[in-house]
Design a protein around this motif. Sequence first.
Motif, mmCIF file in Angstrom:
data_model
loop_
_atom_site.group_PDB
_atom_site.id
_atom_site.type_symbol
_atom_site.label_atom_id
_atom_site.label_comp_id
_atom_site.label_asym_id
_atom_site.label_seq_id
_atom_site.Cartn_x
_atom_site.Cartn_y
_atom_site.Cartn_z
ATOM 1 N N ARG A 128 1.163 -3.013 4.265
ATOM 2 C CA ARG A 128 0.646 -2.716 5.165
ATOM 3 C C ARG A 128 0.629 -1.098 5.738
ATOM 4 O O ARG A 128 0.367 -0.916 6.948
ATOM 5 C CB ARG A 128 1.864 -4.411 5.900
ATOM 6 N N ARG A 190 7.137 -7.408 -1.778
ATOM 7 C CA ARG A 190 8.030 -8.728 -0.798
ATOM 8 C C ARG A 190 8.337 -7.784 -0.155
ATOM 9 O O ARG A 190 9.151 -6.624 -0.110
ATOM 10 C CB ARG A 190 9.132 -9.096 -1.878
ATOM 11 N N ASP A 193 10.241 -10.542 5.990
ATOM 12 C CA ASP A 193 9.615 -10.687 6.449
ATOM 13 C C ASP A 193 8.306 -11.633 6.129
ATOM 14 O O ASP A 193 7.495 -12.488 6.777
ATOM 15 C CB ASP A 193 9.463 -10.805 7.824
ATOM 16 N N GLU A 194 7.712 -10.492 4.653
ATOM 17 C CA GLU A 194 6.470 -11.552 4.080
ATOM 18 C C GLU A 194 6.656 -11.117 3.371
ATOM 19 O O GLU A 194 6.755 -9.702 2.292
ATOM 20 C CB GLU A 194 5.438 -10.884 4.935
ATOM 21 N N ARG A 196 2.986 -10.343 0.727
ATOM 22 C CA ARG A 196 2.090 -9.832 0.466
ATOM 23 C C ARG A 196 0.802 -9.769 -1.292
ATOM 24 O O ARG A 196 1.950 -8.711 -2.067
ATOM 25 C CB ARG A 196 1.412 -8.677 1.072
ATOM 26 N N ASP A 211 -4.747 -15.563 -0.307
ATOM 27 C CA ASP A 211 -3.799 -16.415 0.051
ATOM 28 C C ASP A 211 -3.858 -16.805 -0.258
ATOM 29 O O ASP A 211 -2.615 -17.083 0.347
ATOM 30 C CB ASP A 211 -4.514 -16.555 1.674
ATOM 31 N N GLU A 214 -0.200 -15.484 -2.048
ATOM 32 C CA GLU A 214 1.152 -15.467 -0.850
ATOM 33 C C GLU A 214 1.865 -16.669 -0.429
ATOM 34 O O GLU A 214 2.525 -16.965 -0.162
ATOM 35 C CB GLU A 214 0.651 -14.922 0.055
ATOM 36 N N THR A 215 0.779 -18.255 0.091
ATOM 37 C CA THR A 215 1.401 -19.074 0.376
ATOM 38 C C THR A 215 2.620 -20.025 -0.699
ATOM 39 O O THR A 215 3.268 -20.079 -0.548
ATOM 40 C CB THR A 215 0.427 -20.023 0.305
ATOM 41 N N ALA A 218 5.295 -17.598 -0.986
ATOM 42 C CA ALA A 218 6.095 -17.696 0.128
ATOM 43 C C ALA A 218 7.243 -19.142 -0.691
ATOM 44 O O ALA A 218 8.272 -19.052 0.177
ATOM 45 C CB ALA A 218 5.093 -18.038 1.341
#
Length: 263
Positions: A128, A190, A193-194, A196, A211, A214-215, A218
């Motif tokens: 980020r 990690r 809250d997220e 990536r 993506d 990531e899903t 999670a």
Amino acid sequence: MYDFDVVRPKSIEEAVEALSREEAQPLAGGQTLIPTLKARLAAPSVLVSLSGIDGMKGVRRDDAGRLCIGGGTTHAEVMREAEAHYPGLASLAARIGDPAVRNRGTIGGSLANNDPSACYPAAALASRAVIVSDRREVAADDFFDGMFGTALEEGEIITEVRFAVPAAARYEKFIQPASRFPLVASFVARFDDELRVAITGASEDGVFRWDAAETALAGNFAPDALDGLRPGEDGMISDLHGSGAYRAHLVGVMTRRAVAALL
């Protein structure tokens, strides 16, 4: 080579002024630009060296807890100075190229060049990061724009990169031995809250977030959550080092290794 002028500004303001000259081009570490000039693939009339600008060097933590790295900071300096704050990023820097490259190449130069197989873009996207220039701030999610493309405008300089520091991160790199670039690499970060996952070396469009991984992670942060999962082959780089199908396979392999290492 051919004749050109070299300007060595001492401040960002002086560099911006020098880059306003016709056919001027910034020179960071020169690890890509100098070979490009030797091959006569570029012919600037003025090179503006950024290596003398102390205000673009160094590693610090800001009030928000982010790791802020000057755009002119070398890979070797990132390797040493980031270890105590962001080990995953320090480990990435330690495996870029060879000692000569690490002591000349800079983080700002790497991000501005955005080679499709460069290491730092994956770290920036997964962490980020915010790319700071002499004009503005751009989130990493909005910065990279295809192979060798970025949001930078003509004459714009990366002065600093601000990384959000995750709770844990790992970079796994399948090295292409001749260049030391990653054939494919995965950066897994990690946050509380997220989660990536950023991939470099694989796609013709350059660095990207995976993506689907990531899903999957999670819901179950374990290597087996990625079993049978791989990106499509369309749009993957295919060359003498590896086919698109092979790179798509390596995306899964490198990401599973990163997750396993974090566990």
